[in-house]
Design an enzyme around this catalytic site. Structure first.
Site, PDB file in Angstrom:
ATOM      1  N   GLU A  14       0.816  -1.216   0.000  1.00  0.00           N
ATOM      2  CA  GLU A  14       0.000   0.000   0.000  1.00  0.00           C
ATOM      3  C   GLU A  14       0.851   1.267   0.000  1.00  0.00           C
ATOM      4  O   GLU A  14       0.437   2.311  -0.527  1.00  0.00           O
ATOM      5  CB  GLU A  14      -0.959   0.012   1.191  1.00  0.00           C
ATOM      6  CG  GLU A  14      -2.077  -1.023   1.109  1.00  0.00           C
ATOM      7  CD  GLU A  14      -1.680  -2.383   1.654  1.00  0.00           C
ATOM      8  OE1 GLU A  14      -0.477  -2.585   1.977  1.00  0.00           O
ATOM      9  OE2 GLU A  14      -2.551  -3.264   1.765  1.00  0.00           O
ATOM     10  N   PHE A  17     -11.483  -7.544  13.896  1.00  0.00           N
ATOM     11  CA  PHE A  17     -10.357  -7.946  13.044  1.00  0.00           C
ATOM     12  C   PHE A  17     -10.046  -6.840  12.027  1.00  0.00           C
ATOM     13  O   PHE A  17     -10.938  -6.358  11.333  1.00  0.00           O
ATOM     14  CB  PHE A  17     -10.706  -9.246  12.314  1.00  0.00           C
ATOM     15  CG  PHE A  17      -9.613  -9.702  11.381  1.00  0.00           C
ATOM     16  CD1 PHE A  17      -8.355 -10.057  11.867  1.00  0.00           C
ATOM     17  CD2 PHE A  17      -9.820  -9.743  10.011  1.00  0.00           C
ATOM     18  CE1 PHE A  17      -7.341 -10.460  11.007  1.00  0.00           C
ATOM     19  CE2 PHE A  17      -8.807 -10.142   9.143  1.00  0.00           C
ATOM     20  CZ  PHE A  17      -7.565 -10.502   9.651  1.00  0.00           C
ATOM     21  N   GLN A  18      -8.804  -6.450  11.973  1.00  0.00           N
ATOM     22  CA  GLN A  18      -8.308  -5.397  11.073  1.00  0.00           C
ATOM     23  C   GLN A  18      -9.006  -4.060  11.285  1.00  0.00           C
ATOM     24  O   GLN A  18      -9.241  -3.311  10.339  1.00  0.00           O
ATOM     25  CB  GLN A  18      -8.392  -5.850   9.605  1.00  0.00           C
ATOM     26  CG  GLN A  18      -7.448  -7.008   9.329  1.00  0.00           C
ATOM     27  CD  GLN A  18      -7.245  -7.313   7.877  1.00  0.00           C
ATOM     28  OE1 GLN A  18      -8.155  -7.155   7.065  1.00  0.00           O
ATOM     29  NE2 GLN A  18      -6.057  -7.773   7.535  1.00  0.00           N
ATOM     30  N   LYS A  55     -17.730  -1.282   5.892  1.00  0.00           N
ATOM     31  CA  LYS A  55     -18.205  -2.274   4.919  1.00  0.00           C
ATOM     32  C   LYS A  55     -19.730  -2.274   4.802  1.00  0.00           C
ATOM     33  O   LYS A  55     -20.282  -2.488   3.720  1.00  0.00           O
ATOM     34  CB  LYS A  55     -17.698  -3.659   5.334  1.00  0.00           C
ATOM     35  CG  LYS A  55     -17.682  -4.670   4.212  1.00  0.00           C
ATOM     36  CD  LYS A  55     -16.940  -5.924   4.622  1.00  0.00           C
ATOM     37  CE  LYS A  55     -16.881  -6.930   3.467  1.00  0.00           C
ATOM     38  NZ  LYS A  55     -16.153  -8.138   3.861  1.00  0.00           N
ATOM     39  N   MET A 108      23.876   9.380   2.589  1.00  0.00           N
ATOM     40  CA  MET A 108      23.686  10.694   3.203  1.00  0.00           C
ATOM     41  C   MET A 108      23.959  10.619   4.708  1.00  0.00           C
ATOM     42  O   MET A 108      24.535  11.543   5.293  1.00  0.00           O
ATOM     43  CB  MET A 108      22.272  11.202   2.942  1.00  0.00           C
ATOM     44  CG  MET A 108      22.056  12.649   3.354  1.00  0.00           C
ATOM     45  SD  MET A 108      23.183  13.777   2.498  1.00  0.00           S
ATOM     46  CE  MET A 108      22.174  14.289   1.117  1.00  0.00           C
TER      47      MET A 108
END
Ligand SMILES: Cc1ncc(C[n+]2csc(CCOP(=O)(O)OP(=O)(O)O)c2C)c(N)n1
Length: 571
Positions: A62, A124-125, A174, A481
């Site tokens: 993602e 969940f999630q 959802k 760097m």
């Protein structure tokens, strides 16, 4: 509209679920592409997306989706779309949202969420996505109802691009996306008039500008975002004013123009930093005066009266005091200012002084043939081989600075980098987003070995989508760097900065199905650059560069821009 046309339009827009309303709103807003990763809570949205005309590019991670959408937004000027599921999908977007927020890039994120009645249950999630992203989005929304979700998505797209641009997010439970609704997105987003600055403020600034003896223009990223590049160029040329850019402003002014002094700041050019330090009038356009640009604010442009044009009033006098605040749209205010200027400043001596600085502080480097290849040489070779509208993306580190210093940018929307957040791993997914946005243009990415390791799995996407991008890994076997700062400020103690354990990047590329090349010597450079560019598909060039090379000029953090260190002086 005839009755039949009207019926057809209604039929096309008919929706049955909240998810379809959300996708319909995207279609109405002209969104053509989305980048994302599927998952449980976002599945209804994906189901509707799959039945729409919007192209979906499945990313490996993602974070890659967010950076690809971000780059798509930079190259097109339209909001880039990314999608993720709830929980880890949404949290994986966080770096990309923060990146877009820092750089005011137009972007819209749609995230799945657990059903409304499970919110707060540690389902969940479940993650509080709007809570997590509130500080790193321009605005975010929690969809509550299938009947209004279309309008919410439409508002999110509009908010991403109006005024000061930035990322917006809609969290989609959802149950909301699955619920039935026949309500299509209803309202057209308001079109707001292009804001002008108050006439008296413009007149005052115009008089001060005309009286200046050492004027300079500082062009920030807002010039490009506000589509004010033509107005800025015209203003500079008409009045003979030297132009300095910030890092996000690179491309706002043609670097081959005699008035161009290049980028200012920590690794800016000598002439740019000298001009900012010694000017008596600065016209700053679309910049937030960040610390990498200003160095210490007490030593920044000490003798200058500053006029600051910005669409966002909260940026004016935030870091650097503006004597002439001009709040408004960059191109509109530049027009106003141009009309109000009584005469061009008499700045011939100042122009000559700037030219002297250009001769005194050229961007150069040593490239002895018996030493490893210098990264600057690779950047210059790729620049020479490619056309002026080539899009350049980068990771973050020394390679990013060599890319911006040694590439000659002439056009806006060709420089795609992570400025404010400084996100390693930005370059490859950004190259994917840029190529999807502009398939007809050449896209090259300069990466560090450390940066490339962070998101190189996105090569699988470039291979699957047959994206013809070329990645040059400026491989110094270090997070260079950090190594440079350790040498300068930590007596050379190289804790956790040397990466001799890195893989062979040409083999990594081949494993993904891309073409892999290696540059070991100067003799390899021209032919390998050509072969990699000619390859029809993604290619990766592992450029084994001199690991001792540092980035100069350099203004130490918080230092005086006018006292930059040159290569031979070593910090
Ligand atoms: C995600 C992330 N982690 C850490 C840093 C801190 N950091 C800034 S530059 C840099 C070195 C980058 O190394 P590399 O990509 O190999 O580029 P190089 O400097 O060698 O060109 C690091 C670690 C960062 N900017 N981003």
């Amino acid at each position: 509209m005839s009755e039949t046309e009207s019926e057809t339009r209604t039929a096309e827009r008919a929706v049955q679920t909240g998810a379809e309303a959300a996708i319909s709103a995207l279609e109405d807003a002209g969104v053509e592409v989305g980048f994302g990763v599927q998952g449980g809570a976002i599945m209804p949205v994906y189901d509707a997306l799959g039945q729409s005309d919007i192209r979906h590019v499945t990313m490996a991670h993602e974070q890659g989706a967010a950076h690809a959408a971000d780059a798509y937004g930079i190259v097109t000027g339209e909001p880039g779309l990314c999608l993720a599921t709830s929980g880890p999908g949404a949290t994986n977007l966080v770096t990309g949202l923060a990146d877009a927020d820092m750089d005011s890039d137009p972007m819209v994120a749609l995230t799945g969420q657990v059903p409304t009645d499970m919110v707060g249950n540690d389902a969940f999630q479940e993650t509080d996505t709007t809570g997590v992203t509130t500080p790193i989005t321009k605005t975010n929304y929690f969809a509550t109802d299938a009947g209004t979700v279309g309008d919410t998505v439409r508002d999110a797209v509009a908010a991403a691009s109006e005024g000061r641009q930035g990322p917006t997010l809609v969290d989609l439970p959802k149950d909301v996306t699955q619920a039935e609704t026949a309500t299509s997105p209803s309202h057209e987003p308001e079109t707001k008039p292009t804001p002008e600055a108050p006439a008296e403020a413009v007149d005052e600034a115009a008089r001060a500008f005309a009286a200046a003896e050492k004027p300079v223009i500082l062009a920030g990223g807002g010039v490009i975002k506000g589509e004010a590049t033509p107005e800025l160029r015209q203003f500079a040329v008409d009045h003979g004013v030297p132009v300095v850019t910030t890092m996000p402003g690179v491309g706002a002014f043609d670097e081959t123009h005699p008035l161009a002094l290049g980028m200012a700041g920590m690794h800016g050019t000598g002439p740019a930093n000298m001009a900012l330090t010694h000017c008596d009038f600065m016209l700053a356009v679309g910049t937030r005066f960040d610390d990498r640009l200003t160095g210490g604010v007490e030593t920044f442009a000490p003798a200058a009266r500053i006029a600051h044009i910005d669409i966002d009033a909260s940026e004016v006098s935030k870091n650097v005091h503006a004597d002439y605040p001009l709040i408004g749209d960059a191109s509109a205010v530049l027009h106003q200012l141009d009309s109000a200027v009584p005469r061009s400043p008499d700045a011939a001596d100042w122009q000559a002084q700037c030219e002297t600085w250009e001769r005194e502080y050229p961007m150069d480097y040593d490239a002895p043939e018996d030493e490893p290849v210098k990264p600057q040489f690779v950047v210059e070779a790729v620049d020479e081989a490619t056309a002026g509208d080539t899009v350049v993306t980068t990771g973050v580190g020394q390679h990013q600075m060599w890319a911006v210093q040694y590439w000659t940018f002439t056009e806006p929307r060709t420089w795609v980098s992570s400025h404010g957040l400084g996100t390693m791993g930005y370059g490859l997914p950004a190259a994917i987003g840029a190529k999807v946005a502009a398939p007809e243009r050449e896209v090259v990415s300069f990466e560090g070995d450390g940066s490339f390791l962070m998101t190189c799995q996105e090569l699988s996407v470039a291979v699957r989508e047959e994206l013809d991008i070329t990645v040059f890994v400026l491989n110094n076997e270090a997070i260079g760097m950090v190594r440079q700062w350790q040498d300068a400020f930590f007596e050379g103690r190289r804790t956790a900065s040397e990466y001799p354990w890195g893989p062979d990047f040409a083999t990594v590329a081949e494993a993904f199905g891309a073409a892999g090349f290696t540059i070991d010597t100067y003799d390899d450079v021209a032919d390998t650059v050509e072969a990699a560019r000619e390859y029809d598909g993604p290619s990766v060039v592992d450029c084994r560069i001199d690991p001792r090379e540092d980035v100069y000029p350099m203004v130490p953090s918080g230092g005086d821009n006018g006292a930059f260190a040159l290569r031979e002086e070593h910090l």
